[in-house]
Write an enzyme that holds these catalytic residues in place. Sequence first.
Site, mmCIF file in Angstrom:
data_model
loop_
_atom_site.group_PDB
_atom_site.id
_atom_site.type_symbol
_atom_site.label_atom_id
_atom_site.label_comp_id
_atom_site.label_asym_id
_atom_site.label_seq_id
_atom_site.Cartn_x
_atom_site.Cartn_y
_atom_site.Cartn_z
ATOM 1 N N GLU A 19 -3.326 -8.736 10.509
ATOM 2 C CA GLU A 19 -3.018 -7.498 9.796
ATOM 3 C C GLU A 19 -2.144 -7.866 8.597
ATOM 4 O OE1 GLU A 19 -2.125 -4.412 7.932
ATOM 5 O OE2 GLU A 19 -3.473 -3.978 9.616
ATOM 6 N N ASP A 25 -3.298 -12.093 5.451
ATOM 7 C CA ASP A 25 -4.563 -11.589 4.908
ATOM 8 C C ASP A 25 -5.700 -12.043 5.817
ATOM 9 O OD1 ASP A 25 -6.932 -12.915 2.847
ATOM 10 O OD2 ASP A 25 -6.620 -10.763 2.908
ATOM 11 N N GLY A 26 -6.616 -11.128 6.112
ATOM 12 C CA GLY A 26 -7.698 -11.410 7.056
ATOM 13 C C GLY A 26 -8.549 -12.606 6.665
ATOM 14 N N HIS A 85 -12.213 4.587 17.061
ATOM 15 C CA HIS A 85 -11.749 3.380 17.760
ATOM 16 C C HIS A 85 -12.660 3.012 18.930
ATOM 17 C CE1 HIS A 85 -7.722 4.216 15.718
ATOM 18 N NE2 HIS A 85 -8.183 3.072 15.232
ATOM 19 N N ASP A 106 -11.449 -3.720 11.160
ATOM 20 C CA ASP A 106 -10.985 -2.327 11.056
ATOM 21 C C ASP A 106 -10.061 -2.253 9.851
ATOM 22 O OD1 ASP A 106 -8.583 -0.368 12.975
ATOM 23 O OD2 ASP A 106 -10.008 0.219 11.397
ATOM 24 N N PRO A 152 -5.765 -4.180 -0.870
ATOM 25 C CA PRO A 152 -5.781 -5.538 -0.322
ATOM 26 C C PRO A 152 -7.066 -5.884 0.430
ATOM 27 C CG PRO A 152 -4.312 -4.127 0.957
ATOM 28 C CD PRO A 152 -4.689 -3.359 -0.277
ATOM 29 N N GLN A 196 0.861 -1.184 0.000
ATOM 30 C CA GLN A 196 0.000 0.000 0.000
ATOM 31 C C GLN A 196 0.902 1.240 0.000
ATOM 32 O OE1 GLN A 196 -3.621 -1.009 2.888
ATOM 33 N NE2 GLN A 196 -1.713 -1.760 3.755
#
Length: 284
Positions: A107, A138-139, A62, A157, A164, A31
């Site tokens: 993350e 990757d989530g 948050h 989040d 991605p 990114q």
Amino acid sequence: MTGYFFWREKIHQDFGHAYKVELVFEEHNLQKVQIFKNQTWGYFFVLDGIVQFTERDEYIYHEVITYLPASLLKKAPETVLIIGGGDGGVLREIQKIPGIKKILQFEIDRIVFDLCRKYFFRLMGDYSDPRVELNFVDGLQGLKESDTDAFDLIIVDCTDPVGPAKSLYSLEFYQEIHRALKPDGVFIQQASLPAYFPHVLKLALQASSVFPWFDIARVYVPCYGEELAFILGAKEKKDPTNPLQVYYGKYYHPGLNKALFTLPQTWLNLVERRDSELNKGTVL
Ligand code: SAM
């Protein structure tokens, strides 16, 4: 740091938000990461040209993404999964909740984590906490390898579905979330700014075909310049305006739930839903 110049966050071809900034850091890997310093917002973090958070108002985002879903649980949460959240702001709020036993995080970009630890360490939760397990993965991939009925809270989040995060706005992702959530568990995901990027909320609506209980909430985070949407889902019916767990933050308090779950007609139209209370009214 460079001298001051105007940086523009491009919202549309013909529209954006301009900030007088000093460039603190810039690098393009998975990114494009930029860190700027601004008189009003303090240090702020940008991914792929979109503001993610600022020192000045990150607590609003948050606190709501953490306490709103947690407030709907029958009993205090013990196991939590965070997807994304490499800045550590969600972890910080989760660690304030008594009785948490395990916090797992997926993350995708280690650089985000390393940079936030260097430039935003005051905003970050405590990653040396033995209850915390951080994986740079990757989530969706991490989720597929997670146990069934494992989490009280799943907090997504993530960035908008441009880079991605595309895989995190898919039917497969929501089905995996449903599998990993405990029977009383609650899932939440940021769904961007419907006034600017309505397609993101529409994409996230796929989740409504997976969860027996599904709802949308909204919050105004000043640095985004518009209201941000959250989608929430659960396997059992929830009464969003009647919080069962009580949390107080700098911004969030239980009395806010009603306002956060009351949507304007424009959003109701966007999700082709009529407000049940006003069902009998005349459509203007
Ligand atoms: N508050 C911000 C917002 O509303 O847009 C989100 C902030 S947080 C920094 C977003 C995080 O999602 C980033 O650290 C990014 O690397 C992470 N992310 C993006 N796609 C991901 C994926 N597929 N799996 C896990 N994390 C992902």
